[in-house]
Design an enzyme around this catalytic site. Structure first.
Site, short mmCIF file in Angstrom:
data_model
loop_
_atom_site.label_atom_id
_atom_site.label_comp_id
_atom_site.label_asym_id
_atom_site.label_seq_id
_atom_site.Cartn_x
_atom_site.Cartn_y
_atom_site.Cartn_z
N ASN A 84 0.87 -1.17 0.00
CA ASN A 84 0.00 0.00 0.00
C ASN A 84 0.91 1.22 0.00
O ASN A 84 1.38 1.67 1.04
CB ASN A 84 -0.89 -0.06 1.26
CG ASN A 84 -1.81 1.13 1.38
OD1 ASN A 84 -1.80 2.04 0.54
ND2 ASN A 84 -2.61 1.13 2.42
N ARG B 187 -2.80 -1.90 -3.21
CA ARG B 187 -3.91 -0.93 -3.12
C ARG B 187 -3.70 0.11 -4.21
O ARG B 187 -2.64 0.72 -4.28
CB ARG B 187 -3.92 -0.27 -1.75
CG ARG B 187 -4.96 0.84 -1.64
CD ARG B 187 -5.16 1.24 -0.20
NE ARG B 187 -6.03 2.40 -0.11
CZ ARG B 187 -5.59 3.66 0.04
NH1 ARG B 187 -4.29 3.90 0.15
NH2 ARG B 187 -6.44 4.65 0.10
N MET C 233 -5.96 13.46 16.57
CA MET C 233 -7.07 13.47 17.52
C MET C 233 -6.58 13.37 18.97
O MET C 233 -7.16 14.00 19.86
CB MET C 233 -7.96 12.26 17.18
CG MET C 233 -9.27 12.22 17.85
SD MET C 233 -10.25 13.70 17.64
CE MET C 233 -10.87 13.52 16.02
N GLU D 232 -7.63 -3.11 5.70
CA GLU D 232 -7.59 -3.00 4.23
C GLU D 232 -6.58 -3.96 3.63
O GLU D 232 -6.82 -4.53 2.57
CB GLU D 232 -7.24 -1.55 3.85
CG GLU D 232 -8.36 -0.58 4.13
CD GLU D 232 -7.89 0.83 4.44
OE1 GLU D 232 -7.19 1.02 5.46
OE2 GLU D 232 -8.22 1.75 3.67
P1 ADP Z 1 -4.53 6.28 8.34
O1 ADP Z 1 -5.66 6.96 7.65
O2 ADP Z 1 -3.24 6.99 8.24
O3 ADP Z 1 -4.45 4.78 8.12
P2 ADP Z 1 -5.47 5.60 10.98
O4 ADP Z 1 -6.72 4.90 10.61
O5 ADP Z 1 -4.37 4.80 11.58
O6 ADP Z 1 -4.92 6.50 9.83
O7 ADP Z 1 -5.87 6.76 12.00
C1 ADP Z 1 -4.90 7.67 12.44
C2 ADP Z 1 -5.55 8.64 13.40
O8 ADP Z 1 -6.21 7.95 14.46
C3 ADP Z 1 -4.51 9.51 14.09
O9 ADP Z 1 -4.24 10.64 13.35
C4 ADP Z 1 -5.18 9.84 15.38
O10 ADP Z 1 -5.87 11.06 15.20
C5 ADP Z 1 -6.19 8.77 15.60
N1 ADP Z 1 -5.90 7.97 16.80
C6 ADP Z 1 -5.03 6.93 16.92
N2 ADP Z 1 -5.04 6.46 18.18
C7 ADP Z 1 -5.94 7.19 18.87
C8 ADP Z 1 -6.41 7.19 20.22
N3 ADP Z 1 -5.95 6.33 21.13
N4 ADP Z 1 -7.35 8.10 20.56
C9 ADP Z 1 -7.82 8.99 19.66
N5 ADP Z 1 -7.42 9.04 18.38
C10 ADP Z 1 -6.50 8.15 17.99
#
Ligand code: ADP
Length: 395
Positions: free
Chosen positions: A9, A94, A285, A380
């Site tokens: 990916n 992907r 977040m 994914e």
């Molecule tokens: P990507 O789209 O890069 O695959 P992810 O699905 O891994 O991203 O999501 C990443 C986001 O998830 C981070 O930017 C963060 O904002 C959020 N995140 C990860 N862990 C936590 C947590 N424990 N609490 C709140 N938000 C989280």
């Protein structure tokens, strides 16, 4: 059927990879998962086994000594050393955009490569990277069967009213339409629903994929019927750094009055907006939830507000709602976001079970809740591996 499937990916600054062992006709087991990050700036490599034990780690001080081709070669060499006697029998990629041509994964051949090259103008920031990794893998092993899994494919078949913009027809014919993205994630969730929550799998479900990219999808009877992302992955919800839905007069004004050109707009809408732009604090977040800054609070309020607006819209598109599913980084790991979304969705008949929400689900709504809520982790890469395995079986 045995052997290994490699999943790639590839993005602009990262390359995520997984290696799966085929354990039967349709079963797969994750062996290794890892990524190259910071490609182009300060590359870092890390790979772990399925239990999270670190198998390999490496950093490069500067980008000039480690370009994309070098890093791919490093990764392939490292992986070859790990898998020893096992044979790689296929690779799955992907591919972010499949245009109108691809409504399912497909074996990669010259015709497919030419068709995808023609789609580059539709996803100029992402498709060239996807294609580069396919070519790199081809040149390393020309005989290896490779499969392209399109992030738009699951959304093909949307009703025409969901696919159109109210623009002249010739633009629709020229490809200016709402495609939808995160399709591999939604397809995986639709499949997982059959196992985790069969009672809603054939119903009307809104899935909220809330990661650094964020979108929502209306799934009815297991099929996508609408999505918040449209022509590009910019539309819909606000994201880490992407703006989400925007009045098209805004770019017109910025061009006419503020001297913006295409690269400046691209930077603004993809990299400087969303949660980062609103808060001025962070795109992450976790930082926003921990911050005392009122702008961080505004960004969180905005995120929840837009999720709920879209939830209402997608429920209306399906003529009702049976369940909401949260997935991806924020959806899976932020009980606070889930609780706020569910509280605002009380009017739909959704009632949160606070203890289940804190515990991470899978079901996080009360037994009496008319609309159920769920937390289901997405995968994914596994979806890509499953598609690749299926297509290999047909060879
Ligand atoms: P990507 O789209 O890069 O695959 P992810 O699905 O891994 O991203 O999501 C990443 C986001 O998830 C981070 O930017 C963060 O904002 C959020 N995140 C990860 N862990 C936590 C947590 N424990 N609490 C709140 N938000 C989280």
């Amino acid at each position: 059927m045995t052997g290994l499937i490699v999943v790639l990916n590839g993005g602009s600054s990262s390359l995520k990879f997984s290696i799966y062992q085929m354990t039967g006709e349709t079963d797969l087991e994750l062996s290794i998962k890892g990524q190259m990050e910071g490609i182009g700036t300060a590359p870092r490599f890390i790979a772990k086994d399925r239990d999270g034990k670190v198998l390999g780690e490496r950093q490069w001080a500067d980008a000039s000594s480690a370009d994309r081709v070098f890093l791919f070669g490093y990764l392939a060499g490292w992986a070859t050393g790990q898998i020893k006697d096992s044979e790689v029998v296929g690779a799955g990629h992907r591919v972010v955009h499949g245009g109108t041509d691809f409504s399912a994964p497909a074996l990669i051949d010259n015709a497919l490569m030419s068709a995808v090259e023609k789609l580059v103008p539709l996803a100029p920031l992402h498709l060239p990277h996807n294609l580069a990794y396919i070519k790199a893998a081809q040149s390393m092993n020309p005989e290896l069967p490779q499969v392209a899994c399109f992030d738009t494919a699951f959304h093909r078949g949307h009703p025409e009213v969901a696919e159109r913009f109210a623009l002249p027809e010739e633009l629709y014919g020229a490809g200016v339409r709402r495609y939808g993205f995160h399709g591999l994630s939604y397809e995986y969730i639709a499949q997982e629903l059959q196992r985790v929550a069969p009672e809603i799998a054939e119903g009307r479900v809104v899935v909220a994929h809330l990661g650094s990219g964020a979108s929502m999808c209306a799934i009815k009877g297991g099929r996508s019927i609408d999505s918040t992302m449209g022509f590009s992955a910019l539309d819909g919800l606000p994201m880490g750094t992407r703006c989400g839905a925007l009045d098209p007069a805004v770019p017109l004004y910025l061009i006419a009055e503020k001297g913006y050109d295409v690269p400046a707009l691209e930077r603004l809408f993809y990299h400087d907006s969303g949660m980062l732009g609103l808060s001025g604090v962070s795109n992450d977040m976790r930082d926003l939830e921990a911050s005392e800054d009122p702008r961080a609070k505004l960004a969180l309020d905005y995120f929840v507000y837009r999720i709920n607006r879209e939830l209402g819209a997608l429920a209306a598109a399906m003529g009702g709602l049976d369940a909401v599913v949260f997935t991806a980084g924020i959806g899976e790991r932020s009980p606070e976001t889930r609780a706020r979304v569910c509280a605002d969705a009380g009017w739909l008949g959704l009632h949160l079970d606070e203890a289940a929400n804190q515990a991470g689900g899978p079901r996080i709504s009360t037994a009496e809740s008319a609309v159920s809520a769920w937390v289901i982790p997405t995968d994914e890469e596994k979806m890509i591996a499953l598609h690749t395995q299926r297509l290999l079986r047909g060879l």
